[in-house]
Design an enzyme around this catalytic site. Structure first.
Site, PDB file in Angstrom:
ATOM      1  CB  CYS A   1      -1.644   4.274  28.590  1.00 30.29           C
ATOM      2  SG  CYS A   1      -0.794   5.853  28.902  1.00 30.29           S
TER       3      CYS A   1
ATOM      4  CG  HIS B   1      -4.599   4.917  32.554  1.00 24.91           C
ATOM      5  ND1 HIS B   1      -3.713   3.876  32.653  1.00 24.91           N
ATOM      6  CD2 HIS B   1      -3.869   5.993  32.157  1.00 24.91           C
ATOM      7  CE1 HIS B   1      -2.491   4.295  32.345  1.00 24.91           C
ATOM      8  NE2 HIS B   1      -2.567   5.574  32.035  1.00 24.91           N
TER       9      HIS B   1
ATOM     10  CD  GLU C   1      -5.960   1.295  34.299  1.00 28.93           C
ATOM     11  OE1 GLU C   1      -4.779   1.691  34.329  1.00 28.93           O
ATOM     12  OE2 GLU C   1      -6.619   1.138  33.247  1.00 28.93           O
TER      13      GLU C   1
END
Length: 209
Positions: free
Chosen positions: A86, A189, A191
């Site tokens: 990011c 992202h 994750e």
């Protein structure tokens, strides 16, 4: 293998830590969230997350005594594999233009510009289809059409098209993944991107530039 997730008060690192721990388990990776430049410098993999505005993140990173220097020495001088996530990816650029021109790390040439998406909501938030532009080992098993999760209003416009690894379509092309040499960056992202994000993390941990 030692993996350092750099903590410079850029947001909650809990989900990123858990995702890297999950994918690192099979290869015995030790994942540590750290603001200690010495720990980052000794790591075998370095991850720089980031949430918020470019100038604030860049200032915060610079205020961690010795961290910017440790990252530069490890990544640029010794070739330690590095991932920016990011705003951590955006800071790889030469300059960011959010609020005011702010110098980035300048590890990948380019500018961070506002997303221009006439008729669409900004921030660009939610799931979007990746388009692979240049193959890369960290993208192994990830194909055009796979979904990733984004939350951002600014994008990294690379100077060299060879450094654009993937984009999405949001009122026009929007950068999703950049990379060169031992450096990779994702606007989305990983994750929070379920199977695709976990695959990318696993590829990064196994990557040997």
């Amino acid at each position: 293998m030692r993996v350092a997730l750099v903590d410079y008060d850029s947001g909650n690192l809990h989900s990123a830590e858990k995702a890297f721990q999950l994918m690192g388990r099979e290869i015995g990776a030790e994942v540590q969230v750290t603001s200690d430049p010495d720990i980052a410098a000794r790591a075998d993999r370095i991850v720089l997350p980031g949430d918020g505005a470019f100038p604030a993140c860049r200032t915060a990173l610079g205020e961690v005594d010795g961290m910017a220097e440790a990252l530069r020495e490890a990544v640029l001088d010794r070739g330690v594999p590095f991932m920016g996530i990011c705003v951590g990816m955006q800071m790889l650029a030469t300059t960011g233009h959010e609020y005011r021109p702010t110098a980035g790390l300048d590890w990948i040439g380019g500018e961070v510009q506002a997303i221009a998406a006439p008729g669409l909501k900004v921030p660009h938030m939610g799931w979007n289809d990746l388009v692979i532009d240049n193959p890369h080992p960290v993208l192994d098993g990830i194909s055009t059409g796979d979904h990733a999760y984004f939350v951002h209003s600014w994008q990294f416009c690379v100077a060299d098209p060879a450094h654009l690894l993937a984009h999405v379509d949001y009122g026009g092309p929007v950068t999703a993944v950049v990379g060169r040499d031992n450096i990779i960056g994702t606007q989305f992202h990983p994750e929070k991107s379920q199977d695709i994000g976990l695959r990318l993390i696993a590829n990064f941990l196994r990557w040997k530039p």
